[in-house]
Design an enzyme around this catalytic site. Sequence first.
Site, short mmCIF file in Angstrom:
data_model
loop_
_atom_site.label_atom_id
_atom_site.label_comp_id
_atom_site.label_asym_id
_atom_site.label_seq_id
_atom_site.Cartn_x
_atom_site.Cartn_y
_atom_site.Cartn_z
N CYS A 1 39.48 21.49 8.47
CA CYS A 1 39.10 20.46 8.49
C CYS A 1 38.05 19.63 8.35
CB CYS A 1 41.27 19.04 9.10
SG CYS A 1 40.57 18.45 10.27
N CYS B 1 37.82 25.46 28.58
CA CYS B 1 39.16 26.56 27.74
C CYS B 1 38.36 26.41 26.46
CB CYS B 1 40.57 25.55 27.57
SG CYS B 1 41.63 26.64 26.93
N CYS C 1 43.24 21.67 17.19
CA CYS C 1 42.92 20.37 16.24
C CYS C 1 43.80 19.51 16.23
CB CYS C 1 42.05 21.18 14.38
SG CYS C 1 41.66 18.98 13.71
N CYS D 1 44.94 18.99 11.62
CA CYS D 1 44.70 20.35 11.24
C CYS D 1 45.88 20.77 12.07
CB CYS D 1 44.22 20.41 10.01
SG CYS D 1 43.02 21.09 11.30
#
Length: 253
Positions: free
Chosen positions: A46, A57, A62, A65
């Site tokens: 996106c 990590c 996100c 999205c």
Amino acid sequence: MPFWEPQHQGLSCEGFQEWKRTNDPEYQAQGLAAYLQENGIACPNCKFSYALARGGCMHFHCTQCRHHFCSGCYSVFHAKNKCPLPGCSIKRSLHAHHPRDCLFYLRDWDVPRLQRLLQDNGVVFNTDPPAGTRATTGGGCQVMEQKETMAGLKDEPCGKETQAGYAGLCQAHYKEYLVSLINSYSLDPAVLYTLQEVELVWQRHLTPAQLPPRGPTDDDATYAGRLIKKLMDEVGLGPKIPRRQKTDTRGLH
């Protein structure tokens, strides 16, 4: 997302960041923490940008999205049994297929080895905090990263202990800083591989049938050199890793 600043008017993003490094005391006070955040994470799905370091990590989620990807190379993270790659040997686990220059692999290198790759290619890097860096209350690494808490994902300072010679960062974020320079200059870590390392990387990207035979007089170094050349010829670096302008990636002084 970062807010618009009037000094950005008429300047490219790269030019504006260079202006801030030279003229903005508040930016300079943040040291390399600001550098890692400005070169943060952008969702490949996106395009939403996060002013965050890549952190411990590499599996990034996100919040806009719901796309799952590697924050180092932007490759898709595949859920169990969802990988479309034929013959994937790790299909039954959550995974991504990382290129050899991804932070996912290079974070396992020690600091002197990462520095050597930069030095061999004439790339300047910091070992001390940039001039004007401000000490923070309570100490600890001040790089912002996405953390998983009981209340969900949260953006917080790293907080790990900083070490002398690591430019005011913890070891993990100093390695990230060095790798960001390696990536920006498209430096290939393969040139420093041992024979064992190049054989392991070969298994990830090429078939045994493509492996050149070892000559009867080849010692480990000679054979490793042949495999490294073949690997570099056949398999490119990460195609999605950002390659920034050289003037935007040298050490900050």
